[in-house]
Design a protein around this motif. Structure first.
Motif, PDB file in Angstrom:
ATOM      1  N   PRO A  84     115.068  55.943  65.386  1.00 47.78           N
ATOM      2  CA  PRO A  84     114.613  57.306  65.681  1.00 47.78           C
ATOM      3  C   PRO A  84     115.774  58.211  66.099  1.00 47.78           C
ATOM      4  N   GLU A  85     115.610  59.495  65.850  1.00 49.38           N
ATOM      5  CA  GLU A  85     116.661  60.468  66.160  1.00 49.38           C
ATOM      6  C   GLU A  85     117.048  60.452  67.641  1.00 49.38           C
TER       7      GLU A  85
ATOM      8  N   GLN B 240     115.982  61.153  48.175  1.00 52.45           N
ATOM      9  CA  GLN B 240     115.265  62.059  49.070  1.00 52.45           C
ATOM     10  C   GLN B 240     114.282  61.332  49.976  1.00 52.45           C
ATOM     11  N   VAL B 241     114.068  60.037  49.767  1.00 53.29           N
ATOM     12  CA  VAL B 241     113.149  59.252  50.584  1.00 53.29           C
ATOM     13  C   VAL B 241     113.865  58.856  51.879  1.00 53.29           C
ATOM     14  N   PRO B 242     113.247  59.072  53.064  1.00 53.85           N
ATOM     15  CA  PRO B 242     113.909  58.698  54.320  1.00 53.85           C
ATOM     16  C   PRO B 242     114.063  57.178  54.438  1.00 53.85           C
ATOM     17  N   ASP B 243     115.116  56.763  55.076  1.00 52.66           N
ATOM     18  CA  ASP B 243     115.409  55.344  55.258  1.00 52.66           C
ATOM     19  C   ASP B 243     114.451  54.769  56.306  1.00 52.66           C
ATOM     20  N   PRO B 244     113.598  53.796  55.939  1.00 51.89           N
ATOM     21  CA  PRO B 244     112.647  53.262  56.912  1.00 51.89           C
ATOM     22  C   PRO B 244     113.301  52.399  57.991  1.00 51.89           C
ATOM     23  N   THR B 245     114.536  51.984  57.787  1.00 49.14           N
ATOM     24  CA  THR B 245     115.217  51.145  58.780  1.00 49.14           C
ATOM     25  C   THR B 245     116.069  51.963  59.745  1.00 49.14           C
ATOM     26  N   ARG B 246     116.134  53.268  59.542  1.00 52.52           N
ATOM     27  CA  ARG B 246     116.949  54.115  60.412  1.00 52.52           C
ATOM     28  C   ARG B 246     116.275  54.258  61.775  1.00 52.52           C
TER      29      ARG B 246
END
Length: 126
Positions: free
Chosen positions: A30-31, A22-28
């Motif tokens: 921006p939308e 459930q933790v967002p991927d910090p390397t993704r």
């Protein structure tokens, strides 16, 4: 006893996996970068800012605004690029002039001299 310990460790590992999922991927990225732009080539606004400024002495300076490479005289939507400096790009349209700062919240100041008492820098010991 060992089977109870193995069962307990298995439950902890399975439970922690669902929490970490459930933790967002910090390397993704921006939308906004993941949404494809329409190929229609619609007007590009200068709202998001300047990514790069390229200054060429004696040549034609350029900038990258919203991912679009522009130089003096080019159009961004209905605005024409009339000036490119190290800190800003000036656009002109029918409604007036617009100045886009490279980094609007940062003020440049000259660095202090790092020379020592004798005018040398660094360590001169052998």
């Amino acid at each position: 006893m060992p089977y109870t310990l193995i069962g307990l460790l298995t439950c902890v590992l399975v439970g922690s996996g669902s929490v970490l999922a459930q933790v967002p991927d910090p390397t993704r990225p921006p939308e906004a970068w993941l949404v494809p732009r329409p190929a229609s080539g619609g007007p590009i606004t200068a709202d998001s800012g300047i990514q790069t400024v390229i200054l060429r002495p004696g040549g034609k300076s350029a900038a990258v605004i919203n991912g679009q490479y522009v130089s003096l005289g080019d159009l961004i939507g209905d605005k024409q690029v009339i000036k490119i400096t190290e800190s800003e790009v000036v656009l002109k349209s029918d409604t007036g002039r617009e100045i886009i700062k490279v980094m609007p919240s940062v003020e440049k100041t000259p660095a202090a001299s790092k020379t020592g008492k004798w005018g040398r820098t660094g360590n001169t010991e052998k």
